[in-house]
Every structure is written in C-alpha cells, then in structure tokens.
Design a protein around this motif. Structure first.
Motif, mmCIF file in Angstrom:
data_model
loop_
_atom_site.group_PDB
_atom_site.id
_atom_site.type_symbol
_atom_site.label_atom_id
_atom_site.label_comp_id
_atom_site.label_asym_id
_atom_site.label_seq_id
_atom_site.Cartn_x
_atom_site.Cartn_y
_atom_site.Cartn_z
ATOM 1 N N THR A 37 53.364 40.389 41.307
ATOM 2 C CA THR A 37 53.394 40.132 39.815
ATOM 3 C C THR A 37 51.980 40.698 39.116
ATOM 4 O O THR A 37 51.085 40.546 39.569
ATOM 5 N N PRO A 38 52.598 41.669 38.141
ATOM 6 C CA PRO A 38 51.241 42.172 37.342
ATOM 7 C C PRO A 38 50.579 40.886 36.814
ATOM 8 O O PRO A 38 51.181 40.110 36.341
ATOM 9 N N ILE A 39 49.367 41.166 36.481
ATOM 10 C CA ILE A 39 48.580 39.858 35.968
ATOM 11 C C ILE A 39 47.670 40.556 34.713
ATOM 12 O O ILE A 39 47.176 41.894 34.609
ATOM 13 N N ASN A 40 47.237 39.264 34.076
ATOM 14 C CA ASN A 40 45.880 39.576 33.145
ATOM 15 C C ASN A 40 44.919 38.927 33.491
ATOM 16 O O ASN A 40 45.087 37.789 34.417
ATOM 17 N N LEU A 41 43.593 39.083 33.285
ATOM 18 C CA LEU A 41 42.426 38.195 33.641
ATOM 19 C C LEU A 41 41.698 37.743 32.632
ATOM 20 O O LEU A 41 41.101 38.726 31.930
ATOM 21 N N LYS A 54 37.581 36.194 27.090
ATOM 22 C CA LYS A 54 37.390 37.421 27.130
ATOM 23 C C LYS A 54 38.326 38.045 28.286
ATOM 24 O O LYS A 54 38.689 37.380 29.379
ATOM 25 N N TYR A 55 39.228 39.100 27.931
ATOM 26 C CA TYR A 55 40.141 39.635 28.983
ATOM 27 C C TYR A 55 39.385 40.794 29.651
ATOM 28 O O TYR A 55 38.766 41.580 29.228
ATOM 29 N N LYS A 56 39.496 40.496 30.824
ATOM 30 C CA LYS A 56 38.878 41.524 31.728
ATOM 31 C C LYS A 56 39.935 42.669 32.295
ATOM 32 O O LYS A 56 41.113 42.336 32.127
ATOM 33 N N LYS A 57 39.471 43.834 32.568
ATOM 34 C CA LYS A 57 40.294 44.936 33.111
ATOM 35 C C LYS A 57 40.934 44.658 34.366
ATOM 36 O O LYS A 57 40.206 44.088 35.395
ATOM 37 N N VAL A 58 42.152 44.884 34.816
ATOM 38 C CA VAL A 58 42.785 44.894 35.957
ATOM 39 C C VAL A 58 43.695 46.122 36.558
ATOM 40 O O VAL A 58 44.372 46.053 37.430
ATOM 41 N N SER A 59 43.603 47.131 35.825
ATOM 42 C CA SER A 59 44.186 48.314 36.188
ATOM 43 C C SER A 59 43.157 49.395 35.922
ATOM 44 O O SER A 59 42.098 49.385 34.897
ATOM 45 N N PHE A 60 42.886 50.303 36.901
ATOM 46 C CA PHE A 60 41.919 51.345 36.946
ATOM 47 C C PHE A 60 42.478 52.790 37.280
ATOM 48 O O PHE A 60 43.361 52.876 38.090
ATOM 49 N N SER A 61 41.730 53.681 37.013
ATOM 50 C CA SER A 61 41.832 55.088 37.361
ATOM 51 C C SER A 61 41.292 55.211 38.803
ATOM 52 O O SER A 61 41.370 56.582 39.413
ATOM 53 N N ASN A 62 40.415 54.530 39.069
ATOM 54 C CA ASN A 62 39.615 54.634 40.587
ATOM 55 C C ASN A 62 40.315 53.470 41.276
ATOM 56 O O ASN A 62 40.083 52.483 41.220
#
Length: 95
Positions: A37-41, A54-62
């Motif tokens: 399941t996709p998440i937020n952090l 504070k919301y952290k990144k969970v998707s990246f181009s690397n």
C-alpha cells in the motif's frame, strides 16, 4: 564506480543569474510501500507542538534513496513489510 551521465531532455539557462534548469529522463519513480500500500511518512515531536509535524519524502527519482529508506523503516519498525515499487506509468490527472 561513477554514476552514468544523465540524458538531458530540456535545458534553460538564466542569463542574469547563470543558473540552469535541466529536465532529465528517468526510468521511473521509486516509491516506498507498506504491505503493498502506498504510504506517507510524518514526523513530529511529542513534547513540542511547534513547528508542527513534518512530512518526509517517500518517492524518489533514484532507486537507491528509496531502497535505503525502506531498509531504515524495516529496521526501525522491526518488520519486512516496507518495500520499494517502481512506478513507470499511470493515469494523467493534470491537465
């Protein structure tokens, strides 16, 4: 081993500031999922309400960044349910 040279699709140079913006090709976007399941952090402090969560990144181009986050979360939460998913297509929502 050195990183491969990126494929530049578009480039613009601001003549006043000499700053450049480049649009690079990518194989996709790597996202951290929990239990498929996709998440937020979200992070915060239990003692102080300021400045708030504070919301952290969970998707990246690397993919390396996504794999490292997945490993960290699996260790932190003592599980193996955090995985990395490669997103290569989807439904266009804008415009």
């Amino acid at each position: 081993m050195s990183r491969p040279k990126p494929n530049v699709l578009l480039e613009i140079i601001n003549k006043a500031t000499y700053k450049t913006e480049q649009v690079l090709s990518s194989a996709g976007v790597w996202a951290v999922f929990y239990d498929n399941t996709p998440i937020n952090l979200k992070t915060g402090n239990m003692l102080v309400q300021h400045p708030g969560p504070k919301y952290k990144k969970v998707s990246f181009s690397n993919k390396g960044h996504a794999i490292n986050l997945s490993k960290k979360l699996n260790t932190q939460f003592k599980t193996d349910k955090f995985t990395v998913v490669l997103l290569t297509g989807g439904t266009q929502i804008y415009p």
